[in-house]
Design a protein around this motif. Structure first.
Motif, PDB file in Angstrom:
ATOM      1  N   PHE A  54      -2.915  17.701   9.232  1.00 32.53           N
ATOM      2  CA  PHE A  54      -3.300  16.641   8.306  1.00 32.53           C
ATOM      3  C   PHE A  54      -4.666  16.940   7.706  1.00 32.53           C
ATOM      4  O   PHE A  54      -5.615  17.236   8.421  1.00 32.53           O
ATOM      5  N   ASP A  55      -4.752  16.856   6.376  1.00 39.09           N
ATOM      6  CA  ASP A  55      -5.979  17.266   5.687  1.00 39.09           C
ATOM      7  C   ASP A  55      -6.468  16.198   4.714  1.00 39.09           C
ATOM      8  O   ASP A  55      -7.173  16.488   3.759  1.00 39.09           O
ATOM      9  N   GLY A  56      -6.084  14.949   4.967  1.00 41.17           N
ATOM     10  CA  GLY A  56      -6.545  13.878   4.102  1.00 41.17           C
ATOM     11  C   GLY A  56      -5.386  13.211   3.367  1.00 41.17           C
ATOM     12  O   GLY A  56      -4.246  13.648   3.428  1.00 41.17           O
ATOM     13  N   ALA A  57      -5.703  12.145   2.651  1.00 41.39           N
ATOM     14  CA  ALA A  57      -4.669  11.395   1.935  1.00 41.39           C
ATOM     15  C   ALA A  57      -5.290  10.617   0.801  1.00 41.39           C
ATOM     16  O   ALA A  57      -6.484  10.342   0.801  1.00 41.39           O
ATOM     17  N   VAL A  58      -4.459  10.275  -0.185  1.00 39.20           N
ATOM     18  CA  VAL A  58      -4.845   9.373  -1.238  1.00 39.20           C
ATOM     19  C   VAL A  58      -3.878   8.197  -1.221  1.00 39.20           C
ATOM     20  O   VAL A  58      -2.722   8.350  -0.842  1.00 39.20           O
ATOM     21  N   GLY A  59      -4.353   7.035  -1.623  1.00 36.68           N
ATOM     22  CA  GLY A  59      -3.486   5.870  -1.597  1.00 36.68           C
ATOM     23  C   GLY A  59      -3.808   4.861  -2.680  1.00 36.68           C
ATOM     24  O   GLY A  59      -4.858   4.932  -3.328  1.00 36.68           O
ATOM     25  N   ILE A  60      -2.893   3.927  -2.846  1.00 33.78           N
ATOM     26  CA  ILE A  60      -3.014   2.869  -3.855  1.00 33.78           C
ATOM     27  C   ILE A  60      -2.755   1.536  -3.177  1.00 33.78           C
ATOM     28  O   ILE A  60      -1.782   1.380  -2.429  1.00 33.78           O
ATOM     29  N   ILE A  61      -3.652   0.588  -3.414  1.00 37.22           N
ATOM     30  CA  ILE A  61      -3.421  -0.797  -2.971  1.00 37.22           C
ATOM     31  C   ILE A  61      -2.982  -1.572  -4.208  1.00 37.22           C
ATOM     32  O   ILE A  61      -3.748  -1.727  -5.156  1.00 37.22           O
ATOM     33  N   VAL A 101       0.850  -1.184   0.000  1.00 39.86           N
ATOM     34  CA  VAL A 101       0.000   0.000   0.000  1.00 39.86           C
ATOM     35  C   VAL A 101       0.887   1.236   0.000  1.00 39.86           C
ATOM     36  O   VAL A 101       1.773   1.372   0.845  1.00 39.86           O
ATOM     37  N   ARG A 102       0.668   2.125  -0.956  1.00 35.32           N
ATOM     38  CA  ARG A 102       1.386   3.404  -1.011  1.00 35.32           C
ATOM     39  C   ARG A 102       0.395   4.518  -0.723  1.00 35.32           C
ATOM     40  O   ARG A 102      -0.733   4.492  -1.208  1.00 35.32           O
ATOM     41  N   LEU A 103       0.836   5.507   0.059  1.00 35.34           N
ATOM     42  CA  LEU A 103      -0.065   6.572   0.474  1.00 35.34           C
ATOM     43  C   LEU A 103       0.638   7.919   0.391  1.00 35.34           C
ATOM     44  O   LEU A 103       1.829   8.041   0.699  1.00 35.34           O
ATOM     45  N   LEU A 104      -0.100   8.935  -0.056  1.00 33.34           N
ATOM     46  CA  LEU A 104       0.391  10.304  -0.109  1.00 33.34           C
ATOM     47  C   LEU A 104      -0.536  11.166   0.744  1.00 33.34           C
ATOM     48  O   LEU A 104      -1.703  11.371   0.405  1.00 33.34           O
ATOM     49  N   ALA A 105      -0.028  11.656   1.869  1.00 31.31           N
ATOM     50  CA  ALA A 105      -0.810  12.508   2.761  1.00 31.31           C
ATOM     51  C   ALA A 105      -0.664  13.962   2.333  1.00 31.31           C
ATOM     52  O   ALA A 105       0.357  14.349   1.763  1.00 31.31           O
ATOM     53  N   HIS A 106      -1.682  14.757   2.601  1.00 35.43           N
ATOM     54  CA  HIS A 106      -1.551  16.183   2.318  1.00 35.43           C
ATOM     55  C   HIS A 106      -1.971  16.984   3.552  1.00 35.43           C
ATOM     56  O   HIS A 106      -2.769  16.540   4.378  1.00 35.43           O
TER      57      HIS A 106
END
Length: 501
Positions: free
Chosen positions: A490-497, A477-482
């Motif tokens: 912390f204002d959310g994140a997007v990720g890839i499984i 799982v890769r995740l990019l937080a913003h």
């Protein structure tokens, strides 16, 4: 836990033929049997795209195989479920009819078992490749549309936040534009607008007042009546806005920006030619600008402004119908009357849903708080930052994409990805933690991923045990937080499984 077998439906009127076909395709499938055409339709309706293949005799009791194909065409099932037709009647017209109705293959009886097994595998493989290709295309279109929509909405909302307004003018204009266009199509066939074009115009409507960025705030927020000279300066926002959009360095030829430029320049034109900036008359004014102009007039009347209190819904409709806001297209006035009873509820729903406006508000507040109001400068720079989020996902269309909302914290997936994981498209931490379902227990681990990220190192990578397509596996799982604001909250994140497919 092994990989689940693909479901295959064998439809034939005789038990002997069903048995022969089942033996031919082998034991690698989960096989369902239908004894006639009516039962075949029932199975297809029940299982839908869970069926990997239908192996069907052209001649069956009650409803023939050909009639089943006709029904599959009518309900568009044939697009997603491959069908191989078998027949003891080898006449060319039978095969031609089957192929004409969308069958992927035709096999004459008697047949060689190995041949039917190979054709079944080939048919399934062709449809699976097609689905993956369509999924890739849909993901890219979704990515592009979301990116463009975010850009459009941020630039459109800058004016509101800069003037200290509520932030709901843009979503109200969107909702009103959509309502008016949908009602316009019900009462007139003069304007040939597809659902896609209606969505495009509604999205572009966010840009209608972006040119006000170039107008002095003291004039925009003046509590009293404007002088003639001040009003002339305000009127120039239509030209400023269209000129600004001409200078945007990306997607310059996109239909969305084309509609936005029309709306920016001409939403204050009036049907009798007494509007501005160009004095266009009648249908020389693009329909997109006509509709947004009416929506803008309604929302201006029903909202508090520095120079006036809000009018009621009924009073606003009456004023527009009576021409107190200038002359509008008579067909649009009729559409407004038709929609009048639903407008308040639709606007209330748009206010509650906020459809994507959390991201818009966050970026816009940052833009305004820094005193940066140059669309061609800082605004585009910030859009580039948001664009990085989508570039992070671009290479991973075949994998599962998710987002983590900050407050309240929840996971969101597209419907297809949620189905692969066996969870709902929106999952709260309480849903996942307290569930007896193993699929939900697995996704609970995603909630803690942002805690390992920082503003300096927002991208993290971790292996988690998840259930994908009914099979438990360890996935990367890769995740990019913003983060937002000077304190980097912390204002959310997007990720890839990464599914490994």
């Amino acid at each position: 836990m092994g990989k689940p077998k693909k479901k295959l439906l064998i439809a034939d009127g005789t038990e002997f033929n069903r048995s022969v076909l089942a033996d031919a395709v082998g034991k690698e499938y989960d096989i369902l049997f239908a004894r006639d055409g009516a039962e075949t339709v029932k199975y297809i309706r029940s299982y839908g795209t869970d069926l990997s293949l239908v192996l069907m005799n052209a001649a069956m009791p009650k409803i023939s195989g050909t009639e089943v194909l006709e029904m599959m065409n009518g309900y568009k099932w044939i697009r997603d479920i491959p069908v191989i037709v078998v027949s003891s009647d080898a006449r060319s017209e039978i095969a031609e009819r089957a192929f004409g109705l969308g069958a992927i293959d035709f096999v004459a009886i008697p047949f060689e078992p190995k041949v039917i097994a190979c054709r079944a595998k080939n048919a399934i493989a062709v449809y699976e490749r097609q689905k993956k290709l369509l999924g890739l295309i849909e993901e890219q279109v979704y990515k592009q549309e979301k990116e463009q929509s975010l850009t459009i909405n941020v630039l459109g909302s800058v004016v509101e936040f800069r003037n200290g307004e509520s932030g709901m003018h843009v979503p109200h204009i969107y909702a009103m534009t959509e309502i008016l266009l949908q009602n316009l199509l019900k009462i007139s066939d003069k304007y040939k607008l597809t659902p896609q074009e209606i969505s495009l115009i509604a999205t572009a409507s966010a840009m209608h007042d972006v040119g006000k960025i170039s107008v002095d705030e003291k004039i925009l927020n003046k509590p009293g009546k404007l002088t003639a000279g001040e009003f002339e300066l305000v009127k120039k926002h239509t030209v400023y806005g269209s000129d600004m959009l001409e200078k945007i360095p990306f997607n310059r030829n996109a239909p969305l920006l084309g509609r936005a430029k029309e709306i920016c320049r001409w939403h204050h034109e009036r049907y009798d030619g007494k509007g501005y900036p160009d004095g266009l008359r009648g249908d020389a004014i693009p329909i997109a600008a006509q509709v947004v102009g009416l929506a803008d007039a309604y929302d201006a009347l029903t909202s508090d402004r520095p120079y006036k209190k809000a009018y009621s819904h009924d009073a606003a409709v009456e004023m527009i119908v009576n021409g107190e806001c200038g002359a509008f297209n008579p067909v649009l006035i009729k559409a407004l009357k038709w929609a009048a009873s639903n407008i308040q509820n639709e606007l209330r729903m748009s206010s509650l849903s906020g459809a994507g406006y959390r991201d818009v508000a966050r970026i816009t507040r940052e833009l305004v708080s820094r005193g940066e109001t140059s669309v061609s400068g800082r605004a585009v720079e910030l859009m580039g930052r948001e664009r990085a989020k989508f570039e992070f996902l671009a290479e991973s269309c075949k994998d599962i994409v998710f987002e983590i909302n900050a407050e309240p914290r929840f996971l969101s997936f597209k419907d297809g990805d949620a189905a692969r994981l066996g969870v709902s498209p929106a999952v709260t931490a309480d849903d996942a933690k307290g569930a007896l379902n193993a699929a939900y227990n697995g996704v609970y681990g995603l909630f803690g991923l942002p805690d390992a990220a920082t503003a300096e190192r927002p991208e993290i990578c971790k292996d988690l045990k998840l259930i994908i397509d009914g099979v438990e596996k360890v996935c990367r799982v890769r995740l990019l937080a913003h983060y937002a604001g000077a304190n980097c909250v912390f204002d959310g994140a997007v990720g890839i499984i990464e599914t490994g497919d």
